[in-house]
Design an enzyme around this catalytic site. Structure first.
Site, PDB file in Angstrom:
ATOM      1  N   GLN A  41      -0.924  -5.137  -1.222  1.00  0.00           N
ATOM      2  CA  GLN A  41      -1.461  -5.200  -2.544  1.00  0.00           C
ATOM      3  C   GLN A  41      -2.004  -6.463  -3.082  1.00  0.00           C
ATOM      4  O   GLN A  41      -1.529  -7.346  -2.902  1.00  0.00           O
ATOM      5  CB  GLN A  41      -0.379  -4.406  -3.439  1.00  0.00           C
ATOM      6  CG  GLN A  41       0.682  -5.338  -3.564  1.00  0.00           C
ATOM      7  CD  GLN A  41       1.895  -4.512  -4.590  1.00  0.00           C
ATOM      8  OE1 GLN A  41       1.640  -3.372  -5.162  1.00  0.00           O
ATOM      9  NE2 GLN A  41       3.017  -5.259  -4.594  1.00  0.00           N
TER      10      GLN A  41
ATOM     11  N   HIS B  89       3.308  -4.243   0.596  1.00  0.00           N
ATOM     12  CA  HIS B  89       3.614  -3.044   0.007  1.00  0.00           C
ATOM     13  C   HIS B  89       4.609  -2.340   0.900  1.00  0.00           C
ATOM     14  O   HIS B  89       5.685  -1.901   0.540  1.00  0.00           O
ATOM     15  CB  HIS B  89       2.482  -2.063  -0.698  1.00  0.00           C
ATOM     16  CG  HIS B  89       3.043  -0.709  -1.342  1.00  0.00           C
ATOM     17  ND1 HIS B  89       2.200   0.025  -2.370  1.00  0.00           N
ATOM     18  CD2 HIS B  89       4.175  -0.280  -1.458  1.00  0.00           C
ATOM     19  CE1 HIS B  89       2.780   1.105  -2.465  1.00  0.00           C
ATOM     20  NE2 HIS B  89       4.080   0.845  -2.199  1.00  0.00           N
TER      21      HIS B  89
ATOM     22  N   PHE C  24      12.760  -2.428  -4.498  1.00  0.00           N
ATOM     23  CA  PHE C  24      11.498  -2.441  -3.765  1.00  0.00           C
ATOM     24  C   PHE C  24      11.617  -2.060  -2.208  1.00  0.00           C
ATOM     25  O   PHE C  24      11.347  -1.216  -1.659  1.00  0.00           O
ATOM     26  CB  PHE C  24      10.394  -3.196  -4.079  1.00  0.00           C
ATOM     27  CG  PHE C  24       8.904  -3.109  -3.829  1.00  0.00           C
ATOM     28  CD1 PHE C  24       8.544  -1.832  -3.602  1.00  0.00           C
ATOM     29  CD2 PHE C  24       8.021  -4.333  -3.409  1.00  0.00           C
ATOM     30  CE1 PHE C  24       7.070  -1.626  -3.194  1.00  0.00           C
ATOM     31  CE2 PHE C  24       6.948  -4.093  -3.397  1.00  0.00           C
ATOM     32  CZ  PHE C  24       6.197  -2.731  -3.040  1.00  0.00           C
TER      33      PHE C  24
ATOM     34  N   HIS D 274      13.634   0.739  -1.352  1.00  0.00           N
ATOM     35  CA  HIS D 274      12.933   2.072  -1.620  1.00  0.00           C
ATOM     36  C   HIS D 274      12.039   2.332  -0.215  1.00  0.00           C
ATOM     37  O   HIS D 274      11.811   3.196   0.443  1.00  0.00           O
ATOM     38  CB  HIS D 274      12.035   2.065  -2.766  1.00  0.00           C
ATOM     39  CG  HIS D 274      10.995   3.025  -2.975  1.00  0.00           C
ATOM     40  ND1 HIS D 274      11.244   4.456  -3.164  1.00  0.00           N
ATOM     41  CD2 HIS D 274       9.626   2.940  -2.366  1.00  0.00           C
ATOM     42  CE1 HIS D 274      10.069   4.998  -3.317  1.00  0.00           C
ATOM     43  NE2 HIS D 274       9.075   4.316  -2.722  1.00  0.00           N
ATOM     44  N   GLU D 275      11.301   1.115   0.396  1.00  0.00           N
ATOM     45  CA  GLU D 275      10.433   1.055   1.224  1.00  0.00           C
ATOM     46  C   GLU D 275      11.145   1.371   2.542  1.00  0.00           C
ATOM     47  O   GLU D 275      10.670   2.333   3.340  1.00  0.00           O
ATOM     48  CB  GLU D 275       9.596  -0.066   1.455  1.00  0.00           C
ATOM     49  CG  GLU D 275       8.556  -0.188   0.235  1.00  0.00           C
ATOM     50  CD  GLU D 275       7.537   0.588   0.191  1.00  0.00           C
ATOM     51  OE1 GLU D 275       7.006   1.222   1.221  1.00  0.00           O
ATOM     52  OE2 GLU D 275       7.238   1.290  -0.865  1.00  0.00           O
TER      53      GLU D 275
ATOM     54  N   LYS E  67      12.383   5.309   2.304  1.00  0.00           N
ATOM     55  CA  LYS E  67      11.230   6.249   2.626  1.00  0.00           C
ATOM     56  C   LYS E  67      10.628   6.038   3.838  1.00  0.00           C
ATOM     57  O   LYS E  67      10.447   7.271   4.369  1.00  0.00           O
ATOM     58  CB  LYS E  67      10.385   6.019   1.291  1.00  0.00           C
ATOM     59  CG  LYS E  67       9.260   7.066   1.027  1.00  0.00           C
ATOM     60  CD  LYS E  67       8.397   7.062   0.009  1.00  0.00           C
ATOM     61  CE  LYS E  67       7.278   7.845  -0.102  1.00  0.00           C
ATOM     62  NZ  LYS E  67       6.416   7.836  -1.294  1.00  0.00           N
ATOM     63  N   HIS E  68      10.326   4.954   4.529  1.00  0.00           N
ATOM     64  CA  HIS E  68       9.465   4.976   5.425  1.00  0.00           C
ATOM     65  C   HIS E  68      10.230   4.217   6.552  1.00  0.00           C
ATOM     66  O   HIS E  68       9.857   4.744   7.599  1.00  0.00           O
ATOM     67  CB  HIS E  68       8.152   4.004   5.009  1.00  0.00           C
ATOM     68  CG  HIS E  68       7.254   4.318   3.945  1.00  0.00           C
ATOM     69  ND1 HIS E  68       6.462   5.381   4.146  1.00  0.00           N
ATOM     70  CD2 HIS E  68       7.294   4.332   2.650  1.00  0.00           C
ATOM     71  CE1 HIS E  68       5.895   5.683   3.081  1.00  0.00           C
ATOM     72  NE2 HIS E  68       6.306   4.729   1.715  1.00  0.00           N
TER      73      HIS E  68
HETATM   74  P1  5GP Z   1      -0.246   7.516  -3.769  1.00  0.00           P
HETATM   75  O1  5GP Z   1      -0.111   8.839  -4.099  1.00  0.00           O
HETATM   76  O2  5GP Z   1       0.019   6.837  -5.129  1.00  0.00           O
HETATM   77  O3  5GP Z   1      -1.339   7.359  -2.890  1.00  0.00           O
HETATM   78  O4  5GP Z   1       0.938   7.168  -2.793  1.00  0.00           O
HETATM   79  C1  5GP Z   1       2.375   7.176  -3.301  1.00  0.00           C
HETATM   80  C2  5GP Z   1       3.391   6.882  -2.298  1.00  0.00           C
HETATM   81  O5  5GP Z   1       3.081   8.047  -1.092  1.00  0.00           O
HETATM   82  C3  5GP Z   1       2.752   5.514  -1.331  1.00  0.00           C
HETATM   83  O6  5GP Z   1       3.212   4.345  -2.027  1.00  0.00           O
HETATM   84  C4  5GP Z   1       3.541   5.941  -0.098  1.00  0.00           C
HETATM   85  O7  5GP Z   1       4.832   5.558  -0.293  1.00  0.00           O
HETATM   86  C5  5GP Z   1       3.407   7.402  -0.033  1.00  0.00           C
HETATM   87  N1  5GP Z   1       1.660   7.588   0.943  1.00  0.00           N
HETATM   88  C6  5GP Z   1       0.844   7.828   0.324  1.00  0.00           C
HETATM   89  N2  5GP Z   1      -0.165   7.940   1.171  1.00  0.00           N
HETATM   90  C7  5GP Z   1       0.451   7.692   2.377  1.00  0.00           C
HETATM   91  C8  5GP Z   1       0.062   7.739   3.861  1.00  0.00           C
HETATM   92  O8  5GP Z   1      -1.223   7.946   4.414  1.00  0.00           O
HETATM   93  N3  5GP Z   1       1.107   7.622   4.668  1.00  0.00           N
HETATM   94  C9  5GP Z   1       2.204   7.250   4.496  1.00  0.00           C
HETATM   95  N4  5GP Z   1       3.061   7.094   5.501  1.00  0.00           N
HETATM   96  N5  5GP Z   1       2.901   7.163   3.109  1.00  0.00           N
HETATM   97  C10 5GP Z   1       1.769   7.534   2.128  1.00  0.00           C
HETATM   98  P1  5GP Z   2       5.875   4.157  -2.805  1.00  0.00           P
HETATM   99  O1  5GP Z   2       4.546   3.997  -3.538  1.00  0.00           O
HETATM  100  O2  5GP Z   2       5.818   3.227  -1.386  1.00  0.00           O
HETATM  101  O3  5GP Z   2       6.401   5.545  -2.644  1.00  0.00           O
HETATM  102  O4  5GP Z   2       6.632   3.327  -3.676  1.00  0.00           O
HETATM  103  C1  5GP Z   2       6.389   2.626  -4.803  1.00  0.00           C
HETATM  104  C2  5GP Z   2       7.661   2.323  -5.317  1.00  0.00           C
HETATM  105  O5  5GP Z   2       8.309   1.188  -5.364  1.00  0.00           O
HETATM  106  C3  5GP Z   2       7.620   3.007  -6.795  1.00  0.00           C
HETATM  107  O6  5GP Z   2       8.565   3.615  -7.527  1.00  0.00           O
HETATM  108  C4  5GP Z   2       7.355   1.597  -7.470  1.00  0.00           C
HETATM  109  O7  5GP Z   2       7.820   1.505  -9.006  1.00  0.00           O
HETATM  110  C5  5GP Z   2       8.182   0.517  -6.687  1.00  0.00           C
HETATM  111  N1  5GP Z   2       7.740  -0.788  -6.687  1.00  0.00           N
HETATM  112  C6  5GP Z   2       8.217  -1.578  -7.014  1.00  0.00           C
HETATM  113  N2  5GP Z   2       7.673  -2.929  -7.007  1.00  0.00           N
HETATM  114  C7  5GP Z   2       6.450  -2.508  -6.645  1.00  0.00           C
HETATM  115  C8  5GP Z   2       5.147  -3.250  -6.457  1.00  0.00           C
HETATM  116  O8  5GP Z   2       4.969  -4.460  -6.508  1.00  0.00           O
HETATM  117  N3  5GP Z   2       4.245  -2.523  -6.098  1.00  0.00           N
HETATM  118  C9  5GP Z   2       4.114  -1.072  -6.032  1.00  0.00           C
HETATM  119  N4  5GP Z   2       3.261  -0.521  -5.394  1.00  0.00           N
HETATM  120  N5  5GP Z   2       5.479  -0.320  -6.336  1.00  0.00           N
HETATM  121  C10 5GP Z   2       6.422  -1.064  -6.484  1.00  0.00           C
END
Ligand code: 5GP
Ligand code: 5GP
Length: 231
Positions: free
Chosen positions: A39, A66, A116, A119-120, A123-124
């Site tokens: 990011q 990210h 953060f 969470h990553e 989730k992943h």
């Molecule tokens: P957004 O809906 O903001 O694009 O994505 C929210 C979160 O869903 C991302 O931060 C990520 O954790 C997950 N996500 C969105 N798109 C993808 C994808 O194509 N692949 C994976 N593995 N996770 C995703």
């Molecule tokens: P994803 O979108 O991968 O599911 O996860 C994003 C989560 O991590 C959200 O709950 C967001 O609040 C938290 N987060 C903490 N720090 C950051 C950051 O620097 N960037 C983003 N995109 N999400 C962050």
């Protein structure tokens, strides 16, 4: 009689082995590739929601990690795969300094980054456990960030975080030129509604070691000209 005994013991052995074979083959198909997502802090921070700097201070004006996201070739993805393996910062104690620099959190309220990273991982990261463990997951992401050097690729092509607009094509091409592979560019909207460079996705093989062409791209749209905000 002997033959009967031998064949029944064969059958028992087979019955014992089969589930193991299936377990091994299903776990080797639990994802197809990774998206490695970085990011641009300027674009996270200049939206209407704004941001909070980490407790360790303002991050460098560079792309931050990210996440490293296991994905399927059909565009879907697994998530939260193993709640028996919670985030354990002791597994990455040797990486913390690099994590603070390369994987800073910008969400509010300010934090150290642990929430953060947790969470990553949950989730992943837990969805790639068949290939890499928790320490390797974070180490792999740090290695990939060094390897891709997105800001270097962009500035080399005269694309700087100066609040000006650049063509989406020139941004994509400069990263392709430098990494050898086509990235996916995700935009968000700045405070004045402008489309801007927010996240860059590159695809990585299942082992986490090499970049690959993306089997599928995420969805979303940027303008043909997008802003590269300062930070
Ligand atoms: P957004 O809906 O903001 O694009 O994505 C929210 C979160 O869903 C991302 O931060 C990520 O954790 C997950 N996500 C969105 N798109 C993808 C994808 O194509 N692949 C994976 N593995 N996770 C995703
Ligand atoms: P994803 O979108 O991968 O599911 O996860 C994003 C989560 O991590 C959200 O709950 C967001 O609040 C938290 N987060 C903490 N720090 C950051 C950051 O620097 N960037 C983003 N995109 N999400 C962050």
């Amino acid at each position: 009689m002997k033959i009967l005994q031998a064949s029944s013991s064969c059958l028992i052995t087979l019955l014992l082995i089969l589930p193991l074979v299936f377990a091994a083959s299903s776990s080797s198909e639990d994802f197809d590739f990774f998206y490695f997502v970085q990011q641009w802090p300027g674009s996270y921070c200049d939206t209407q929601k704004s941001c909070c700097y980490p407790t360790t201070g303002k991050p460098a004006a560079d792309f931050g990690i990210h996440g490293l996201w296991p994905n399927y070739k059909d565009g879907t993805y697994p998530s939260n795969c193993d709640d028996t393996k919670p985030f354990d910062s002791s597994t990455i104690s040797g990486l913390i300094n690099s994590m603070k620099k390369s994987w800073p959190t910008l969400a509010c309220p300010s934090g150290s980054g642990e929430a953060f990273w947790e969470h990553e991982w949950e989730k992943h990261g837990t969805c790639s456990e068949s290939v890499i463990d928790q320490h390797e997951y974070f180490q792999t992401a740090l290695n990939l960030r060094q390897k891709t050097n997105l800001l270097g690729a962009l500035t080399k092509a005269g694309i700087n975080p100066d609040g000006k607009s650049y063509s989406l094509e020139s941004i994509r091409d400069s990263i392709k030129e430098s990494t050898g592979f086509t990235p996916w560019i995700e935009c968000n909207r700045g405070g004045s509604g402008n489309s801007q460079l927010y996240q860059v996705y590159v695809c990585v093989d299942r082992s986490g070691s090499g970049l690959i062409e993306c089997p599928v791209f995420p969805h979303g749209k940027c303008g043909t000209e997008i802003e590269f905000p300062s930070f």
